[in-house]
Design a protein around this motif. Structure first.
Motif, PDB file in Angstrom:
ATOM      1  N   ALA A 172     -30.935  15.662  67.866  1.00  0.00           N
ATOM      2  CA  ALA A 172     -30.103  16.843  67.695  1.00  0.00           C
ATOM      3  C   ALA A 172     -29.869  17.106  66.220  1.00  0.00           C
ATOM      4  O   ALA A 172     -29.991  18.231  65.740  1.00  0.00           O
ATOM      5  N   SER A 173     -29.554  16.053  65.497  1.00  0.00           N
ATOM      6  CA  SER A 173     -29.252  16.215  64.087  1.00  0.00           C
ATOM      7  C   SER A 173     -30.468  16.716  63.306  1.00  0.00           C
ATOM      8  O   SER A 173     -30.341  17.479  62.362  1.00  0.00           O
ATOM      9  N   ARG A 175     -32.672  18.646  64.470  1.00  0.00           N
ATOM     10  CA  ARG A 175     -33.033  19.938  65.055  1.00  0.00           C
ATOM     11  C   ARG A 175     -34.412  19.926  65.687  1.00  0.00           C
ATOM     12  O   ARG A 175     -35.179  20.876  65.540  1.00  0.00           O
ATOM     13  N   ARG A 277     -25.803   9.900  76.522  1.00  0.00           N
ATOM     14  CA  ARG A 277     -25.580  11.350  76.529  1.00  0.00           C
ATOM     15  C   ARG A 277     -26.731  12.043  75.823  1.00  0.00           C
ATOM     16  O   ARG A 277     -27.340  11.501  74.917  1.00  0.00           O
ATOM     17  N   PHE A 279     -28.086  15.663  73.902  1.00  0.00           N
ATOM     18  CA  PHE A 279     -27.547  16.810  73.192  1.00  0.00           C
ATOM     19  C   PHE A 279     -28.551  17.945  73.118  1.00  0.00           C
ATOM     20  O   PHE A 279     -28.331  18.947  72.466  1.00  0.00           O
TER      21      PHE A 279
ATOM     22  N   ASN B  51     -18.223  11.137  65.721  1.00  0.00           N
ATOM     23  CA  ASN B  51     -18.845  12.004  66.733  1.00  0.00           C
ATOM     24  C   ASN B  51     -18.297  13.424  66.675  1.00  0.00           C
ATOM     25  O   ASN B  51     -19.031  14.388  66.873  1.00  0.00           O
ATOM     26  N   PHE B  56     -21.053  15.599  68.298  1.00  0.00           N
ATOM     27  CA  PHE B  56     -21.452  14.971  69.558  1.00  0.00           C
ATOM     28  C   PHE B  56     -20.301  14.928  70.551  1.00  0.00           C
ATOM     29  O   PHE B  56     -20.506  14.735  71.734  1.00  0.00           O
ATOM     30  N   ASP B  57     -19.087  15.061  70.033  1.00  0.00           N
ATOM     31  CA  ASP B  57     -17.941  15.264  70.908  1.00  0.00           C
ATOM     32  C   ASP B  57     -17.271  16.562  70.476  1.00  0.00           C
ATOM     33  O   ASP B  57     -17.203  16.859  69.280  1.00  0.00           O
ATOM     34  N   HIS B  75     -23.206  23.495  67.478  1.00  0.00           N
ATOM     35  CA  HIS B  75     -23.999  22.409  68.044  1.00  0.00           C
ATOM     36  C   HIS B  75     -24.388  21.439  66.923  1.00  0.00           C
ATOM     37  O   HIS B  75     -24.547  21.861  65.774  1.00  0.00           O
ATOM     38  N   PRO B  76     -24.510  20.153  67.230  1.00  0.00           N
ATOM     39  CA  PRO B  76     -24.860  19.164  66.196  1.00  0.00           C
ATOM     40  C   PRO B  76     -26.033  19.601  65.321  1.00  0.00           C
ATOM     41  O   PRO B  76     -26.034  19.354  64.112  1.00  0.00           O
ATOM     42  N   SER B  77     -27.025  20.280  65.933  1.00  0.00           N
ATOM     43  CA  SER B  77     -28.210  20.621  65.155  1.00  0.00           C
ATOM     44  C   SER B  77     -27.930  21.713  64.130  1.00  0.00           C
ATOM     45  O   SER B  77     -28.754  21.955  63.258  1.00  0.00           O
ATOM     46  N   HIS B  78     -26.788  22.370  64.236  1.00  0.00           N
ATOM     47  CA  HIS B  78     -26.461  23.423  63.271  1.00  0.00           C
ATOM     48  C   HIS B  78     -25.416  22.995  62.256  1.00  0.00           C
ATOM     49  O   HIS B  78     -24.865  23.825  61.545  1.00  0.00           O
TER      50      HIS B  78
END
Lengths: 543, 240
Positions: A172-173, A175, A277, A279, B51, B56-57, B75-78
């Motif tokens: 996720a991090s 992307r 989990r 993401f 997190n 992530f949370d 979102h984490p990716s952003h």
């Protein structure tokens, strides 16, 4: 640490068990090899056997490719959504086909995918001109997918869930797009388990009997196993049966050898920790894709089972249950199931105890290690010679002696027990090994032995795996058509055989009812085996 | 630490979250451009705080703000964040080049310049020429160095680390700490690092954030930590 007496009973018992297995299998194979045909038609490769072999390989290869290929998207979707309501039930549904009698499921598949089935109605309204045929190659493939897709799916989900939770956070991090996530994380994980899964499924499909018997047809859609059965049962052509049997042994031997080269597909138990989990998959498209994929898989598995249930309820169950034919068959089936289960467990325990005893010998040396390996290989030996081949061998062996039908129940029990052996051993051995490692020194130090040890030390720990093994062996024997097919007659009827004869004589209402009864019986056994007992007083559970 | 590309302050404004029976309520600020050590007893909420910042949370209420930009719903990716964990920082089946390269482009579409950057970053952390090595052939310290290399090529203003050195032996730990301080001098990012090691706090961080019972109890400079021994758990952490 075992006492000297325990050690030698272990080694001696396992030697007897191993010897009995070897003699039983060898007798059948020798009978095949030494049979003197009245007519001289002993060539192994005729155009007929060649065609049968080709079809066996073709359907097994296609089944494997389709079942594994289709399982991949389902497994990816299930693994991407580790926490949703009902997920555990979907995974349980996927464990179900393995425990259900093949014959019962085949009826459900015919109901859904047959000419009048809902699947074809739907496809026709969608504009498909030709309905999918449930008979012949397409039907066999469909049934093999039904049984093996869930198996592949469970193994794949397990392999994805074994990945460290950090991976999903990093993904996720960083992307990662769904595509690069698949390329860099999911596919490498799947690639590791795929050879094992494909090999296992290929083996199951190459030796599949009941599905091909019910859904295959004519020489064009026959596998080796079914051809052996037909050669003996309908054409009474022992030379051909022998030629086919030898081909079958060569084929399974080859597949087993190849399987030995790849990593075995293991579920590694259901992972204790909750899955990590995830993401990814938070976009609408991904959600829709996953919901559709999972829903289609669930429908595919659920509809045939529901069909068995519904059409079974329409049958006159009351009359069926009280009919003398049913009671007779049920009694025979129960006796065979109990006998074969006890035999399988007894033989497994002897072999496992023998392995433990040899391990216990510190100065066992090379001979000891060889013996230990031989004991371990005994369950593969059973896979090498399929039930129909065993039956054929013993049939030829006993025919000159007298009436085969008197001995048939014993033969079927023994063959069923051998079929269950690999599964029983796979369940029991790890638990017995761990239990032995944990307690043997303590037990030896305290001088505990006999019934007291069995009840207070072994029972609390080994009861659960034992129940699982017993219920599995029993369900296997109850639902088995392969061993009984050669010997079934008016005097010797088991429940699957009764179901099959009702089906062959087009008494479908009776067949539907019997399928429901048999299905429910096996379902109950599976549930009983995996039943979680409330934990007992912990003081007794010698960990 | 005053640089033009300094990392942002991270503000936690009344952030509340409930996980099972545990309630968290974080109020405070992580100083921009500093290395902040996040300390506190196990189960106090250190990882949960990380997190929340990484995404992530998601908090049930409150706001998380990076500098002036609110990221609560992102979102984490952003989020402009790099992560380093105690373990599993590298995808085990991919070589070092791919593992670091993924930090630049998520589908590994790399220009010649990008490729050079990957190699430079690897050399910078002392792993020159090890592009083709798989993580399984590396020591624990080398794996963490590779994770640093990836954080370097990502150029994110915030770096979150969850006990990055806990799995390493003491000698290696101080080497890695030195490397971290050196890299931080160049990047000036905002670093928040969970640690259990008082020496590490002294050696590499400027600020300390102390978490207990799901709350931020203290945020202070390292030199002033000693004055807060009256907080029982801080005293215990400093082993006095």
């Amino acid at each position: 640490m075992l006492t000297v007496r325990e050690r030698w009973t272990g080694i001696g018992g396992s030697a007897v068990a191993l010897g009995a297995i070897l003699v039983f299998i060898a007798a059948a194979v020798l009978a095949l090899l030494l049979f003197q045909p009245a007519s001289s038609g002993g060539a192994i490769f005729t155009s007929y056997t060649w065609n049968v072999l080709r079809f066996t390989l073709l359907q097994a290869a296609l089944s494997t490719a389709l079942a594994t290929g289709l399982a991949i998207p389902v497994a990816l979707s299930l693994a991407r959504r580790p926490h949703f309501f009902g997920r555990i039930w979907i995974l349980r549904l996927m464990a179900l086909p393995m425990g259900l009698p093949v014959l019962v499921v085949s009826l459900g598949l015919i109901a859904v995918w047959g000419r009048q089935g809902i699947a074809n109605d739907l496809l026709l309204t969608l504009g498909l001109s030709e309905p999918i045929s449930i008979y012949g190659l397409s039907g066999i493939l469909l049934a093999h997918i039904f049984f093996n897709l869930p198996l592949a799916c469970r193994l794949m989900v397990a392999s994805l869930e074994r990945l460290p939770g950090e991976y999903w956070k990093l993904a996720a991090s960083l992307r990662l797009t769904p595509l690069s996530l698949f390329r860099f994380i999911e596919w490498p994980a799947l690639r590791q388990v795929l050879p094992g899964i494909a090999g296992l499924i290929f083996m199951l499909c190459a030796t599949s009997f009941t599905i091909v018997l019910v859904l295959g047809g004519g020489p064009a859609a026959t596998t080796l196993e079914v051809a052996i059965y037909q050669s003996l049962r309908f054409d009474f052509d022992p030379p051909r049966a022998i030629a086919l049997s030898l081909l079958q042994i060569a084929l399974t031997g080859l597949v087993l050898a190849l399987l030995g080269l790849v990593k075995r597909a293991e579920e590694n138990g259901t992972t204790l920790a909750a899955p990590s989990r995830r993401f990814d998959g938070w976009t609408g498209t991904a959600l829709v894709w996953d919901v559709v994929t999972i829903a289609m898989a669930v429908l595919f598995l659920l509809l045939p089972l529901l069909a068995v249930f519904m059409s079974g309820l329409r049958a006159d169950l009351g009359r069926l249950l009280t009919s003398s034919a049913f009671m007779q068959a049920a009694a025979t089936s129960a006796a065979i199931a109990v006998a074969s289960t006890l035999l399988a467990s007894f033989v497994s325990i002897c072999i496992i105890k023998g392995r433990l005893a040899v391990t216990d010998l510190r100065d066992a040396g090379k001979a000891g290690r060889t013996y230990r390996g031989l004991l371990g290989a005994s369950s593969s030996l059973v896979l090498l010679v399929p039930p129909v081949v065993l039956g054929t061998g013993w049939f030829l062996l006993l025919r000159p002696v007298g009436d085969v039908s008197c001995i048939a129940p014993f033969l079927v029990s023994i063959i069923n027990a051998l079929m269950a052996l690999p599964f029983v051993m796979r369940v029991l051995e790890p638990s017995m090994q761990t239990h032995h490692d944990r307690t043997s020194r303590l037990v030896a130090g305290l001088g505990i032995s006999g019934v007291w040890k069995l009840w207070h030390i072994d029972r609390p720990v080994l009861l659960k795996p034992a129940l699982l093994a017993l219920s599995f062996a029993m369900a296997l024997s109850l639902g088995d058509l392969g061993a009984v097919a050669l010997f079934g007659s008016n005097d010797f009827v088991t429940l699957p055989w009764l179901l099959y004869s009702r089906l062959s004589s087009y008494r479908t209402a009776d067949a539907d009812g019997l399928a429901l009864i048999l299905g429910v019986l096996c379902l109950l056994l599976t549930i009983a085996g995996t039943f979680e007992r409330p934990t007992e007083r912990s003081g007794h559970a010698a960990g | 630490m005053q640089q033009d590309k300094q990392g942002p302050d991270i503000h936690l404004r009344d952030v509340r979250l409930r996980l099972g029976e545990t309630r968290f309520h974080f109020v405070g600020t992580v100083q921009g451009g500093c290395i902040t050590a996040l300390i506190g007893p196990s189960g106090s909420g250190k990882s949960t705080l990380l997190n929340l910042i990484a995404g992530f949370d998601a908090p049930q209420s409150g706001k998380i703000v990076f500098g002036t930009e609110e990221v609560t719903k992102k979102h984490p990716s952003h989020r402009p964040v790099s992560l380093i964990f105690q373990d599993h920082n590298l995808f085990g089946h991919l070589d070092l080049f791919t593992n670091v390269g993924l930090g630049i482009h998520p589908s590994l579409k790399l220009s010649a310049e990008d490729r050079r950057q990957v190699s430079t970053a690897l050399a910078r952390v002392g792993l020159a020429g090890m592009e083709q090595r798989k993580p399984a052939t590396l020591s624990g310290g080398e794996k963490q160095r590779a994770a640093f290399a990836r954080a370097l090529v990502r150029h994110k203003p915030v770096l979150l680390m969850d006990e990055p050195f806990a799995a390493l032996d003491p000698g290696l730990r101080s080497d890695m700490a030195a490397l971290l301080v050196e890299l931080h001098r160049e990047t000036g990012s905002t670093v928040l690092m969970v640690t259990h090691d008082p020496d590490e706090v002294e050696r590499l961080s400027q600020r300390v954030m102390f978490v207990e019972g799901g709350r931020i109890m203290l945020e202070t400079s390292v030199s002033d930590l000693g004055e807060h021994r009256e907080i029982f758990a801080v005293g215990r952490f400093l082993r006095t």
